[in-house]
Design a protein around this motif. Sequence first.
Motif, PDB file in Angstrom:
ATOM      1  N   SER A  13      84.975   7.558 -57.130  1.00 28.15           N
ATOM      2  CA  SER A  13      84.098   6.558 -57.824  1.00 28.15           C
ATOM      3  C   SER A  13      82.681   7.041 -57.180  1.00 28.15           C
ATOM      4  N   ALA A  14      81.658   6.616 -57.844  1.00 27.70           N
ATOM      5  CA  ALA A  14      80.207   6.648 -57.611  1.00 27.70           C
ATOM      6  C   ALA A  14      80.055   6.084 -56.170  1.00 27.70           C
ATOM      7  N   ALA A  15      80.541   5.081 -55.944  1.00 24.21           N
ATOM      8  CA  ALA A  15      80.199   4.290 -54.768  1.00 24.21           C
ATOM      9  C   ALA A  15      81.137   5.042 -53.338  1.00 24.21           C
ATOM     10  N   ALA A  16      82.169   5.384 -53.758  1.00 26.45           N
ATOM     11  CA  ALA A  16      82.919   6.321 -52.798  1.00 26.45           C
ATOM     12  C   ALA A  16      82.147   7.668 -52.321  1.00 26.45           C
ATOM     13  N   LEU A  17      81.438   8.189 -53.365  1.00 27.57           N
ATOM     14  CA  LEU A  17      80.652   9.406 -53.044  1.00 27.57           C
ATOM     15  C   LEU A  17      79.313   8.945 -52.367  1.00 27.57           C
ATOM     16  N   LEU A  42      76.642  19.405 -53.607  1.00 22.49           N
ATOM     17  CA  LEU A  42      77.647  19.228 -54.404  1.00 22.49           C
ATOM     18  C   LEU A  42      78.028  17.745 -54.419  1.00 22.49           C
ATOM     19  N   LEU A  43      77.735  17.224 -53.455  1.00 25.85           N
ATOM     20  CA  LEU A  43      78.053  15.614 -53.546  1.00 25.85           C
ATOM     21  C   LEU A  43      77.146  14.801 -54.411  1.00 25.85           C
ATOM     22  N   VAL A  44      76.111  15.137 -54.481  1.00 27.78           N
ATOM     23  CA  VAL A  44      74.899  14.587 -55.329  1.00 27.78           C
ATOM     24  C   VAL A  44      75.340  14.851 -56.705  1.00 27.78           C
ATOM     25  N   VAL A  45      75.768  16.259 -57.064  1.00 35.63           N
ATOM     26  CA  VAL A  45      76.137  16.445 -58.354  1.00 35.63           C
ATOM     27  C   VAL A  45      77.376  15.666 -58.816  1.00 35.63           C
ATOM     28  N   TRP A  47      78.384  12.639 -57.634  1.00 29.13           N
ATOM     29  CA  TRP A  47      77.981  11.510 -57.683  1.00 29.13           C
ATOM     30  C   TRP A  47      77.244  11.173 -59.177  1.00 29.13           C
ATOM     31  N   ALA A  48      76.353  11.854 -59.644  1.00 27.88           N
ATOM     32  CA  ALA A  48      76.000  11.848 -60.864  1.00 27.88           C
ATOM     33  C   ALA A  48      76.772  11.858 -61.979  1.00 27.88           C
ATOM     34  N   ALA A  50      80.015  10.782 -61.844  1.00 24.77           N
ATOM     35  CA  ALA A  50      80.639   9.770 -61.492  1.00 24.77           C
ATOM     36  C   ALA A  50      79.921   8.511 -62.093  1.00 24.77           C
ATOM     37  N   VAL A  51      78.623   8.638 -62.059  1.00 24.25           N
ATOM     38  CA  VAL A  51      77.874   7.524 -62.551  1.00 24.25           C
ATOM     39  C   VAL A  51      77.664   7.532 -63.941  1.00 24.25           C
ATOM     40  N   ARG A  52      77.559   8.555 -64.386  1.00 21.39           N
ATOM     41  CA  ARG A  52      77.560   8.945 -65.704  1.00 21.39           C
ATOM     42  C   ARG A  52      79.007   8.381 -66.375  1.00 21.39           C
ATOM     43  N   ASP A  53      79.967   8.668 -65.836  1.00 19.10           N
ATOM     44  CA  ASP A  53      81.319   8.421 -66.483  1.00 19.10           C
ATOM     45  C   ASP A  53      81.414   6.962 -66.197  1.00 19.10           C
ATOM     46  N   GLU A  54      81.226   6.290 -65.147  1.00 21.78           N
ATOM     47  CA  GLU A  54      80.997   4.724 -65.070  1.00 21.78           C
ATOM     48  C   GLU A  54      80.244   4.314 -66.150  1.00 21.78           C
ATOM     49  N   ILE A  55      79.145   4.668 -66.549  1.00 21.20           N
ATOM     50  CA  ILE A  55      78.272   4.041 -67.495  1.00 21.20           C
ATOM     51  C   ILE A  55      78.969   4.029 -68.943  1.00 21.20           C
ATOM     52  N   VAL A  56      79.502   5.387 -69.294  1.00 21.97           N
ATOM     53  CA  VAL A  56      80.254   5.327 -70.580  1.00 21.97           C
ATOM     54  C   VAL A  56      81.418   4.666 -70.411  1.00 21.97           C
ATOM     55  N   GLU A  57      82.154   4.259 -69.502  1.00 24.09           N
ATOM     56  CA  GLU A  57      83.386   3.569 -69.398  1.00 24.09           C
ATOM     57  C   GLU A  57      82.892   2.154 -69.693  1.00 24.09           C
ATOM     58  N   ALA A  58      81.732   1.600 -69.065  1.00 30.82           N
ATOM     59  CA  ALA A  58      81.429   0.117 -69.405  1.00 30.82           C
ATOM     60  C   ALA A  58      80.769  -0.021 -70.595  1.00 30.82           C
ATOM     61  N   ALA A  59      80.271   0.950 -71.387  1.00 31.65           N
ATOM     62  CA  ALA A  59      79.545   1.005 -72.781  1.00 31.65           C
ATOM     63  C   ALA A  59      80.747   0.485 -73.794  1.00 31.65           C
TER      64      ALA A  59
END
Length: 59
Positions: A13-17, A42-45, A47-48, A50-59
């Motif tokens: 998850s973005a939070a874990a990263l 690598l972690l930032v890439v 994380w980004a 994961a954030v995109r994935d979480e936004i898509v899932e929420a939409a």
Amino acid sequence: MSPNSPSPGSVRSAAALNEQIRALWIRAGGHLSPQERAEYELLVVEWAAAVRDEIVEAA
């Protein structure tokens, strides 16, 4: 890539990263070595993604 690095498409998850990124900065005392900088990038890439994935899932 280090042996501890996840494979592409990791499901962390973005939070874990974010926690891992924060821990890296704390361990490094605010000054990253070249190896730590590579790990950070690598972690930032990841994380980004994961954030995109979480936004898509929420939409």
